[in-house]
Design a protein around this motif. Structure first.
Motif, PDB file in Angstrom:
ATOM      1  N   LEU A   1       0.803  -1.303   0.100  1.00  0.00           N
ATOM      2  CA  LEU A   1       0.120   0.053  -0.181  1.00  0.00           C
ATOM      3  C   LEU A   1       0.860   1.270  -0.028  1.00  0.00           C
ATOM      4  O   LEU A   1       0.419   2.162  -0.588  1.00  0.00           O
ATOM      5  CB  LEU A   1      -1.101  -0.078   1.304  1.00  0.00           C
ATOM      6  N   MET A   2       2.019   1.228   0.583  1.00  0.00           N
ATOM      7  CA  MET A   2       2.994   2.327   0.563  1.00  0.00           C
ATOM      8  C   MET A   2       3.558   2.618  -0.646  1.00  0.00           C
ATOM      9  O   MET A   2       3.559   3.572  -1.014  1.00  0.00           O
ATOM     10  CB  MET A   2       3.988   2.087   1.782  1.00  0.00           C
ATOM     11  N   MET A   3       3.811   1.369  -1.371  1.00  0.00           N
ATOM     12  CA  MET A   3       4.591   1.579  -2.685  1.00  0.00           C
ATOM     13  C   MET A   3       3.459   1.920  -3.996  1.00  0.00           C
ATOM     14  O   MET A   3       3.996   2.913  -4.507  1.00  0.00           O
ATOM     15  CB  MET A   3       5.083   0.153  -3.095  1.00  0.00           C
ATOM     16  N   VAL A   4       2.329   1.563  -3.565  1.00  0.00           N
ATOM     17  CA  VAL A   4       1.448   1.964  -4.786  1.00  0.00           C
ATOM     18  C   VAL A   4       0.498   3.272  -4.554  1.00  0.00           C
ATOM     19  O   VAL A   4       0.049   3.897  -5.338  1.00  0.00           O
ATOM     20  CB  VAL A   4       0.471   0.542  -4.895  1.00  0.00           C
ATOM     21  N   ALA A   5       0.711   3.619  -3.095  1.00  0.00           N
ATOM     22  CA  ALA A   5      -0.286   4.625  -2.729  1.00  0.00           C
ATOM     23  C   ALA A   5      -1.620   4.548  -3.044  1.00  0.00           C
ATOM     24  O   ALA A   5      -2.206   5.548  -3.562  1.00  0.00           O
ATOM     25  CB  ALA A   5       0.451   6.058  -3.368  1.00  0.00           C
ATOM     26  N   ALA A   6      -2.308   3.526  -2.973  1.00  0.00           N
ATOM     27  CA  ALA A   6      -3.605   3.430  -3.146  1.00  0.00           C
ATOM     28  C   ALA A   6      -4.170   2.129  -2.263  1.00  0.00           C
ATOM     29  O   ALA A   6      -3.404   1.245  -1.903  1.00  0.00           O
ATOM     30  CB  ALA A   6      -3.911   3.153  -4.667  1.00  0.00           C
ATOM     31  N   GLU A   7      -5.555   1.758  -2.581  1.00  0.00           N
ATOM     32  CA  GLU A   7      -5.975   0.528  -1.816  1.00  0.00           C
ATOM     33  C   GLU A   7      -6.542  -0.204  -2.991  1.00  0.00           C
ATOM     34  O   GLU A   7      -7.107   0.362  -4.128  1.00  0.00           O
ATOM     35  CB  GLU A   7      -7.056   0.901  -0.859  1.00  0.00           C
ATOM     36  N   PRO A   8      -6.681  -1.586  -2.857  1.00  0.00           N
ATOM     37  CA  PRO A   8      -7.095  -2.400  -3.902  1.00  0.00           C
ATOM     38  C   PRO A   8      -8.614  -2.109  -4.193  1.00  0.00           C
ATOM     39  O   PRO A   8      -9.348  -1.687  -3.411  1.00  0.00           O
ATOM     40  CB  PRO A   8      -6.567  -3.773  -3.359  1.00  0.00           C
ATOM     41  N   VAL A   9      -8.773  -2.319  -5.581  1.00  0.00           N
ATOM     42  CA  VAL A   9     -10.180  -2.569  -6.168  1.00  0.00           C
ATOM     43  C   VAL A   9     -10.659  -3.697  -6.255  1.00  0.00           C
ATOM     44  O   VAL A   9     -11.865  -4.036  -6.420  1.00  0.00           O
ATOM     45  CB  VAL A   9     -10.123  -1.678  -7.431  1.00  0.00           C
ATOM     46  N   GLN A  10      -9.815  -4.872  -6.374  1.00  0.00           N
ATOM     47  CA  GLN A  10     -10.058  -6.236  -6.356  1.00  0.00           C
ATOM     48  C   GLN A  10      -9.178  -7.054  -5.524  1.00  0.00           C
ATOM     49  O   GLN A  10      -8.095  -6.750  -5.564  1.00  0.00           O
ATOM     50  CB  GLN A  10     -10.201  -6.480  -8.003  1.00  0.00           C
ATOM     51  N   VAL A  11      -9.834  -8.107  -4.857  1.00  0.00           N
ATOM     52  CA  VAL A  11      -9.071  -8.934  -4.013  1.00  0.00           C
ATOM     53  C   VAL A  11      -9.341 -10.354  -4.335  1.00  0.00           C
ATOM     54  O   VAL A  11     -10.767 -10.605  -4.183  1.00  0.00           O
ATOM     55  CB  VAL A  11      -9.354  -8.472  -2.383  1.00  0.00           C
ATOM     56  N   GLN A  12      -8.671 -11.060  -4.305  1.00  0.00           N
ATOM     57  CA  GLN A  12      -8.895 -12.656  -4.936  1.00  0.00           C
ATOM     58  C   GLN A  12      -7.779 -13.359  -3.686  1.00  0.00           C
ATOM     59  O   GLN A  12      -6.732 -13.094  -3.738  1.00  0.00           O
ATOM     60  CB  GLN A  12      -8.864 -12.945  -5.941  1.00  0.00           C
ATOM     61  N   ALA A  13      -8.374 -14.306  -2.862  1.00  0.00           N
ATOM     62  CA  ALA A  13      -7.605 -14.864  -1.778  1.00  0.00           C
ATOM     63  C   ALA A  13      -7.710 -16.326  -1.672  1.00  0.00           C
ATOM     64  O   ALA A  13      -9.258 -16.825  -1.935  1.00  0.00           O
ATOM     65  CB  ALA A  13      -7.661 -14.190  -0.705  1.00  0.00           C
ATOM     66  N   VAL A  14      -7.078 -17.031  -1.316  1.00  0.00           N
ATOM     67  CA  VAL A  14      -7.348 -18.594  -0.813  1.00  0.00           C
ATOM     68  C   VAL A  14      -6.530 -18.893   0.663  1.00  0.00           C
ATOM     69  O   VAL A  14      -5.296 -18.236   0.517  1.00  0.00           O
ATOM     70  CB  VAL A  14      -7.100 -19.516  -2.009  1.00  0.00           C
ATOM     71  N   GLY A  15      -6.793 -19.657   1.322  1.00  0.00           N
ATOM     72  CA  GLY A  15      -6.008 -19.852   2.481  1.00  0.00           C
ATOM     73  C   GLY A  15      -6.725 -21.274   3.203  1.00  0.00           C
ATOM     74  O   GLY A  15      -7.749 -21.729   3.005  1.00  0.00           O
ATOM     75  N   VAL A  16      -5.780 -21.893   3.939  1.00  0.00           N
ATOM     76  CA  VAL A  16      -6.079 -22.922   4.924  1.00  0.00           C
ATOM     77  C   VAL A  16      -5.622 -22.639   6.402  1.00  0.00           C
ATOM     78  O   VAL A  16      -4.760 -22.231   6.704  1.00  0.00           O
ATOM     79  CB  VAL A  16      -5.287 -24.053   4.315  1.00  0.00           C
ATOM     80  N   ASN A  17      -6.615 -23.069   7.346  1.00  0.00           N
ATOM     81  CA  ASN A  17      -6.347 -23.431   8.664  1.00  0.00           C
ATOM     82  C   ASN A  17      -5.917 -24.739   8.933  1.00  0.00           C
ATOM     83  O   ASN A  17      -6.620 -25.655   8.434  1.00  0.00           O
ATOM     84  CB  ASN A  17      -7.498 -22.731   9.462  1.00  0.00           C
ATOM     85  N   VAL A  18      -4.749 -24.918   9.823  1.00  0.00           N
ATOM     86  CA  VAL A  18      -4.245 -26.096   9.976  1.00  0.00           C
ATOM     87  C   VAL A  18      -4.226 -26.640  11.401  1.00  0.00           C
ATOM     88  O   VAL A  18      -4.746 -27.549  11.990  1.00  0.00           O
ATOM     89  CB  VAL A  18      -2.786 -26.431   9.303  1.00  0.00           C
ATOM     90  N   LEU A  19      -4.010 -25.482  12.201  1.00  0.00           N
ATOM     91  CA  LEU A  19      -4.051 -25.511  13.753  1.00  0.00           C
ATOM     92  C   LEU A  19      -4.899 -25.062  14.566  1.00  0.00           C
ATOM     93  O   LEU A  19      -4.956 -25.514  15.792  1.00  0.00           O
ATOM     94  CB  LEU A  19      -2.571 -25.044  14.364  1.00  0.00           C
ATOM     95  N   GLY A  20      -5.869 -24.303  14.052  1.00  0.00           N
ATOM     96  CA  GLY A  20      -6.832 -23.639  14.802  1.00  0.00           C
ATOM     97  C   GLY A  20      -7.883 -23.108  14.032  1.00  0.00           C
ATOM     98  O   GLY A  20      -7.861 -23.337  12.572  1.00  0.00           O
ATOM     99  N   ALA A  21      -8.594 -22.138  14.544  1.00  0.00           N
ATOM    100  CA  ALA A  21      -9.893 -21.619  13.623  1.00  0.00           C
ATOM    101  C   ALA A  21      -9.240 -20.370  12.548  1.00  0.00           C
ATOM    102  O   ALA A  21      -9.803 -20.693  11.693  1.00  0.00           O
ATOM    103  CB  ALA A  21     -10.652 -20.765  14.646  1.00  0.00           C
ATOM    104  N   PRO A  22      -8.254 -19.571  13.090  1.00  0.00           N
ATOM    105  CA  PRO A  22      -7.877 -18.887  11.922  1.00  0.00           C
ATOM    106  C   PRO A  22      -7.071 -19.575  10.846  1.00  0.00           C
ATOM    107  O   PRO A  22      -6.538 -20.562  11.025  1.00  0.00           O
ATOM    108  CB  PRO A  22      -7.067 -17.739  12.813  1.00  0.00           C
ATOM    109  N   GLU A  23      -6.733 -18.837   9.830  1.00  0.00           N
ATOM    110  CA  GLU A  23      -6.073 -19.473   8.531  1.00  0.00           C
ATOM    111  C   GLU A  23      -4.387 -19.282   8.881  1.00  0.00           C
ATOM    112  O   GLU A  23      -4.263 -18.342   9.621  1.00  0.00           O
ATOM    113  CB  GLU A  23      -6.134 -18.484   7.330  1.00  0.00           C
ATOM    114  N   ASP A  24      -3.839 -20.398   8.464  1.00  0.00           N
ATOM    115  CA  ASP A  24      -2.350 -20.214   8.837  1.00  0.00           C
ATOM    116  C   ASP A  24      -1.481 -20.374   7.670  1.00  0.00           C
ATOM    117  O   ASP A  24      -0.159 -19.767   7.397  1.00  0.00           O
ATOM    118  CB  ASP A  24      -1.846 -21.791   9.419  1.00  0.00           C
ATOM    119  N   ILE A  25      -1.948 -20.481   6.380  1.00  0.00           N
ATOM    120  CA  ILE A  25      -1.371 -20.404   5.229  1.00  0.00           C
ATOM    121  C   ILE A  25      -2.292 -19.517   4.433  1.00  0.00           C
ATOM    122  O   ILE A  25      -3.749 -19.617   4.131  1.00  0.00           O
ATOM    123  CB  ILE A  25      -1.083 -21.454   4.303  1.00  0.00           C
ATOM    124  N   ALA A  26      -1.701 -18.576   3.482  1.00  0.00           N
ATOM    125  CA  ALA A  26      -2.546 -17.557   2.538  1.00  0.00           C
ATOM    126  C   ALA A  26      -2.088 -17.145   1.528  1.00  0.00           C
ATOM    127  O   ALA A  26      -0.813 -16.840   1.505  1.00  0.00           O
ATOM    128  CB  ALA A  26      -3.264 -16.497   3.407  1.00  0.00           C
TER     129      ALA A  26
END
Length: 351
Positions: free
Chosen positions: A170-195
């Motif tokens: 965000l610092m380098m681009v000086a803007a916020e994204p207009v589109q976000v695509q993501a995938v992640g997996v939680n292994v050890l608990g409720a929150p994601e551990d890999i993304a």
């Protein structure tokens, strides 16, 4: 005159803040606070300061405070200081959600408090070296992986680790994204551990961010592609290279004049890496990033200097993280047939 600063939260980062502040001649480590009163008393003895019972008590005894409690308590613990109009340095991320962060920042606007966010990577000398180049990124690729530390288990890898690269992008681009695509997996608990996240910006820049806290090695690398140059940096080792287009125009023009057959013949006797002109990234500052951050915090208090990472910039990073997490939760793992989405893909079969 010394600036009286208190540290609230005495885990790993809180202890580091105490050590750094105690070494600064312009700072008085005025108090320490932790719910573990024995730990607070121990550190108070070590640094010749006072252990206080809670944040409201500390807010009356300091000029400013460092908030190093678990992320889920950042806003609650920072609020007494902000209400009193005292500057705060809040460890990254500023909060677990944008709504509570915005509420705290609105309160700071009303009381005259200044909110700094501890995105310490901004003070990494490798980051500072990159900022000396006037480039407009078009593609950014970041990898930040490490073994599990058993800390920050209250949040997922996006807010824990990826947030560093979100802030830098965000610092380098000086803007916020207009589109976000993501995938992640939680292994050890409720929150994601890999993304992994792909961010598209209004400037046309695309950033691909990968983070894992379940790796068997530590790696913090970023590659930045622009029309002016290519930069590759290793934040952990604090090394990098720069390949400037202006220094390689003859090579580019030669390659464009040749067809595929001519280029294939070159492969028999030419080493491409010997043709490319590049320079080592000049990384000069050897001052500990946490010390630089503390000094910047003090300058803001005494001289009114602008925070290196403002509360609003910290809020923008959390907004982006929220969008990534929402995308992770809605990702269709098998396409449409099974309807499996988001986390909890790794689970024990139930017979």
């Amino acid at each position: 005159m010394s600036v009286r600063i208190g540290v609230v939260g005495l885990g790993r980062m809180g202890k580091l803040h105490c050590r750094v502040l105690s070494e600064m001649t312009q700072v008085e480590l005025a108090c320490v606070v932790d719910r573990d009163t024995e730990l607070a008393a121990e550190l108070a003895r070590k640094y010749h300061t006072t252990a206080l019972p809670d944040a409201p008590a500390a807010a009356e005894a300091v000029d400013a405070a460092v908030i190093a409690v678990p992320t889920v308590a950042h806003v609650e613990v920072a609020r007494p200081f902000v209400l009193a109009g005292k500057p705060v340095l809040i460890e990254k991320p500023i909060a677990t959600g944008s709504a509570e962060a915005e509420e705290l920042l609105d309160l700071a606007d009303q009381t005259g408090s200044t909110v700094h966010v501890g995105h310490t990577e901004r003070f990494n000398p490798a980051v500072q070296a990159i900022r000396r180049f006037d480039i407009a990124p078009k593609f950014i690729e970041a990898h930040r992986i490490s073994p599990f530390t058993f800390r920050s288990a209250d949040i997922g890898v996006v807010l824990d680790i990826m947030i560093h690269d979100i802030d830098l992008v965000l610092m380098m681009v000086a803007a916020e994204p207009v589109q976000v695509q993501a995938v992640g997996v939680n292994v050890l608990g409720a929150p994601e551990d890999i993304a992994n996240a792909r961010l598209t910006f209004p400037t046309g820049c695309v950033a691909n961010l990968t983070a894992s806290r379940l790796a068997i090695k530590t790696e913090r690398k970023m590659r930045i592609f622009s029309e002016q140059a290519y930069l590759s940096v290793d934040y952990a080792k604090r090394v990098g290279i720069v390949v400037k287009k202006s220094e390689n125009l003859d090579l580019i023009q030669m390659a464009r004049r040749m067809d595929a057959k001519d280029l294939a013949e070159l492969a028999l006797g030419v080493d491409y890496t010997k043709l490319v002109r590049f320079e080592e990234l000049k990384i000069e500052n050897t001052v500990e990033p946490l010390r630089q951050q503390a000094e910047a915090f003090c300058r803001s208090i005494t001289d009114g200097a602008e925070p290196v990472v403002t509360g609003r910039q910290g809020l923008a990073a959390v907004r982006c993280a929220e969008a990534i997490i929402e995308s992770i939760k809605s990702h269709p793992w098998d396409g449409s047939p099974t309807g499996r989405t988001g986390l909890d893909i790794i689970r024990k079969d139930v017979s």
